[in-house]
Design a protein around this motif. Sequence first.
Motif, PDB file in Angstrom:
ATOM      1  N   SER A  40      44.693 -61.216  29.550  1.00 23.99           N
ATOM      2  CA  SER A  40      43.683 -60.320  28.942  1.00 23.99           C
ATOM      3  C   SER A  40      42.502 -61.035  28.617  1.00 23.99           C
ATOM      4  O   SER A  40      41.193 -60.441  28.769  1.00 23.99           O
ATOM      5  CB  SER A  40      44.159 -59.536  27.721  1.00 23.99           C
ATOM      6  N   GLU A  48      43.031 -53.174  34.178  1.00 23.23           N
ATOM      7  CA  GLU A  48      42.952 -51.750  33.507  1.00 23.23           C
ATOM      8  C   GLU A  48      43.898 -51.940  32.541  1.00 23.23           C
ATOM      9  O   GLU A  48      43.962 -51.432  31.447  1.00 23.23           O
ATOM     10  CB  GLU A  48      43.208 -50.826  34.631  1.00 23.23           C
ATOM     11  N   GLU A  49      45.290 -52.372  32.678  1.00 22.73           N
ATOM     12  CA  GLU A  49      46.385 -52.659  31.796  1.00 22.73           C
ATOM     13  C   GLU A  49      47.212 -53.753  32.186  1.00 22.73           C
ATOM     14  O   GLU A  49      47.376 -54.112  33.267  1.00 22.73           O
ATOM     15  CB  GLU A  49      47.253 -51.359  31.941  1.00 22.73           C
ATOM     16  N   VAL A  51      51.299 -54.832  31.461  1.00 21.01           N
ATOM     17  CA  VAL A  51      52.446 -54.201  30.799  1.00 21.01           C
ATOM     18  C   VAL A  51      53.549 -55.557  30.795  1.00 21.01           C
ATOM     19  O   VAL A  51      54.110 -55.775  31.741  1.00 21.01           O
ATOM     20  CB  VAL A  51      52.947 -53.365  31.847  1.00 21.01           C
TER      21      VAL A  51
END
Length: 245
Positions: A40, A48-49, A51
């Motif tokens: 990150s 975008e994401e 997980v």
Amino acid sequence: MNRDKPKFFRTGERTLRFSFQEAISHEILSNVHSFAEMISLEWSHYIEEIVPSYHTVTVFFYTSSTLEKANIEELLIKWQQQKQMDKNKSTRLVHIPVCYEESFSIDIDRVTSINKLSKEEIIKLHTQTLYTVYMVGFLPGFPYLGDLNKDICVSRLDKPRAFVPKESVGIGGSQTGIYPIDSPGGWNIIGRTPLEIYSVNRKSPFLLKARDLLQFYPISLNDYKELEIELEKDPEAIYRFVEEL
């Protein structure tokens, strides 16, 4: 000491998955979340994401072209050279009251029969363990809790039920968990909590998050009903069961 380097592979036009050793352990959980945090920071303008799960980190990029720009080898070198730090350690202990009365524990006879223990012994072993939330998924807010005492482990039902009431507490293999909504399910149901671990009526719908610590404790049916009424009137009161460490 250098950290273990995860394997990586492409899972779609704009997704990458990094995989650590396939096991359920605190060390791997720490690596997964530290690695996710590193991604990150390093790739914030690409992704975008992120997980994380038990032993994998899946990364969703904005586009396939931004994925191509990400320097994976450089990221992995930084990861191996980075000093081991446990800044992702658990910071919350969540206390979960559970009523193990007969109407809420529809599979406890199966658990006692397979493990050759009394209901009282099952409850004692289930409540004396300090669990870690390894991941949240399957259903909105469903916590997968590791470190279940081996003496009460039991396989999932051969035929899943079409309906399991929300807040049911179950055992599935070597894990225990809480159903956040009414749903089908194949875990062995041994109790129910009056706490809504997922609720759209709160500022924060999800009570639990990965790396939380969790401990169950038994309550009577009368206590269950009283708590249910209290929390219906004031959903935010649920946070008195959360202890900051």
